[in-house]
Design an enzyme around this catalytic site. Structure first.
Site, PDB file in Angstrom:
ATOM      1  CE  LYS A 182      -2.924  -3.348   1.179  1.00 50.67           C
ATOM      2  NZ  LYS A 182      -3.530  -4.252   0.675  1.00 50.67           N
TER       3      LYS A 182
HETATM    4  C1  PLP Z   1      -4.162  -5.399   1.651  1.00 45.36           C
HETATM    5  C2  PLP Z   1      -5.550  -5.707   1.698  1.00 45.36           C
HETATM    6  C3  PLP Z   1      -6.288  -6.147   2.952  1.00 45.36           C
HETATM    7  C4  PLP Z   1      -5.192  -6.825   3.936  1.00 45.36           C
HETATM    8  O1  PLP Z   1      -4.488  -5.732   4.651  1.00 45.36           O
HETATM    9  P1  PLP Z   1      -3.454  -6.265   5.719  1.00 45.36           P
HETATM   10  O2  PLP Z   1      -2.967  -5.079   6.376  1.00 45.36           O
HETATM   11  O3  PLP Z   1      -2.373  -7.192   5.034  1.00 45.36           O
HETATM   12  O4  PLP Z   1      -4.187  -7.356   6.722  1.00 45.36           O
HETATM   13  C5  PLP Z   1      -7.629  -6.019   3.166  1.00 45.36           C
HETATM   14  N1  PLP Z   1      -8.282  -5.727   2.339  1.00 45.36           N
HETATM   15  C6  PLP Z   1      -7.864  -5.223   0.852  1.00 45.36           C
HETATM   16  C7  PLP Z   1      -8.979  -4.635  -0.081  1.00 45.36           C
HETATM   17  C8  PLP Z   1      -6.533  -5.152   0.710  1.00 45.36           C
HETATM   18  O5  PLP Z   1      -6.064  -4.825  -0.261  1.00 45.36           O
END
Ligand code: PLP
Length: 388
Positions: A182
């Site tokens: 992200k």
């Molecule tokens: C990356 C992601 C998650 C999970 O995030 P984590 O911090 O790795 O638990 C959940 N939902 C979406 C849409 C994502 O892209």
């Protein structure tokens, strides 16, 4: 030729300095830095309250608990999302009900949500997929009269806007991810935001074993007050090491978004001259941070999606298959949830790819990617080609 990755975190001396300050302070677990990160994140996202967590998946879990979702309930979710969106409802004994998405945005629509509502529906998890803001107001217009809780999975959304405000600000609860895939990263980490003070307070307790007094408060007393465990909680804490990095990253967010949108513009321009590749773009109601810049490989393109991934890999460019379809994963396909027929989701999952896009990406690197797209569009045959 050096490898071009799909994503790279952007960190520097601010993060290193912030980390060394925490180490020198002697307090590395959840403490003052987590509290500061929560305050600053809440302000930046126009949220009443922010509760830091170990990741976005645990933030989604806490969101469902504080919203009162439990066994036997149905939670409407897009299949077209990272699997954690569907897993969170199953953690509380609820059933994820998979719905399809809009082909232009990859996000769920109000009509799609409305069609899936049953007497058992308790909540909806909408996703700002790849950073594209979901049309939240139209979904709230369906959900609010029925008392359904709207949770925004804003894992990809930090820096995206919806009708002039940060995404997440208009949902009952929003969950955020700070995974390196992200824009803003703490290695691993997450956040839960809400305007509901009671929900925030309960989530804050639940993430720390539901202790009546937090560990950092106990630490500030020589004779620590006795704590009670008010309900069955979890260890979903973030550390001060992570939060210090998060504070520095939050300061970079506007610059990261500006740069990502600039690179996305560069791809948009190049793709205008290439038939058969349809790029994702801003919807009418907001702006994307382009956490994922995806293109759909349309039938008239000479190579299919997997062929194009191979062509990119041969040029040492690591693109990625598009967003997954949870209902087609082994974890769900045998369950009663996996029988959904979701035409747009399946089309996008099978025919999209995510192009490299990261803050430090150079013009030369972007040209290398575009050159492969262009060469593939000119090719009539070849490995993975439709006509081979
Ligand atoms: C990356 C992601 C998650 C999970 O995030 P984590 O911090 O790795 O638990 C959940 N939902 C979406 C849409 C994502 O892209």
């Amino acid at each position: 030729m050096t490898r071009i990755n799909v994503m790279k975190p952007w960190m520097g001396s601010e993060e290193m300095l912030a980390l060394s300050e925490v180490i020198a302070s002697g307090w590395v677990a959840q403490g003052p830095k987590v509290a500061q990160f929560e305050r600053e994140f809440a302000a930046a996202m126009q949220a009443g309250h922010a509760v830091a967590t170990s990741n976005c998946t645990t933030a989604l879990h806490l969101a469902l608990i504080v919203a009162g979702v439990g066994a036997g309930d149905e939670v409407i979710v897009p299949s077209f999302s990272f699997i954690a969106t569907a897993n969170a409802p199953t953690y509380v004994g609820a059933r994820p009900i998979f719905i399809d998405v809009d082909p232009a945005t990859g996000c769920v629509t109000a009509d799609g949500v409305a069609a899936a509502i049953t007497p058992r529906t308790r909540a909806v998890i909408v996703v700002d997929q790849g950073g594209i803001p979901v049309d939240l107001d139209s979904i709230r217009a369906v959900c609010d009269p029925l008392g359904l809780v709207v949770i925004e999975d804003a894992a990809c959304g930090a820096g995206s806007t919806y009708r002039g405000r940060p995404v997440g600000a208009g949902a009952d609860l929003a969950a955020w991810s700070f995974h390196p895939r992200k824009l803003l990263t703490t290695g691993e980490g997450g956040m839960l935001t809400t305007s509901n003070a009671e929900w925030a307070e309960r989530a804050r307790r639940l993430r720390e074993h539901a202790m009546s007094v937090s560990a950092s408060d106990r630490q500030s007393h020589v004779l620590a007050p006795a704590e009670e465990y008010l309900e069955i909680g979890f260890n979903y804490r973030m550390t001060d090491l992570q939060a210090a990095v998060g504070i520095a990253q939050l300061g970079r967010l506007p610059e990261i978004v500006r740069r990502r949108r600039e690179i996305a513009d560069g791809y948009n321009e190049a793709l205008q001259g290439i038939d058969g590749l349809r790029p994702v773009g801003d919807p009418d109601w907001g702006t994307s941070n382009f956490q994922s810049y995806w293109v759909e490989v349309e039938p008239e393109f000479p190579t299919d999606r997997d062929g194009l991934l191979v062509a990119l890999a041969e040029a040492d460019i690591s693109a990625r298959r598009g967003i997954m379809a949870a209902h087609r994963q082994p974890a769900y396909w045998t369950a009663e949830t996996g029988d959904a027929s979701l035409g747009v989701t399946e089309r996008l999952t099978d025919n999209t790819l995510i192009l490299p896009l990261f803050h430090q990406m150079t013009e030369e690197e972007q040209r290398r990617v575009v050159d492969v797209l262009r060469a593939s569009s000119a090719a009539r045959t070849g490995a993975g080609g439709r006509h081979s």
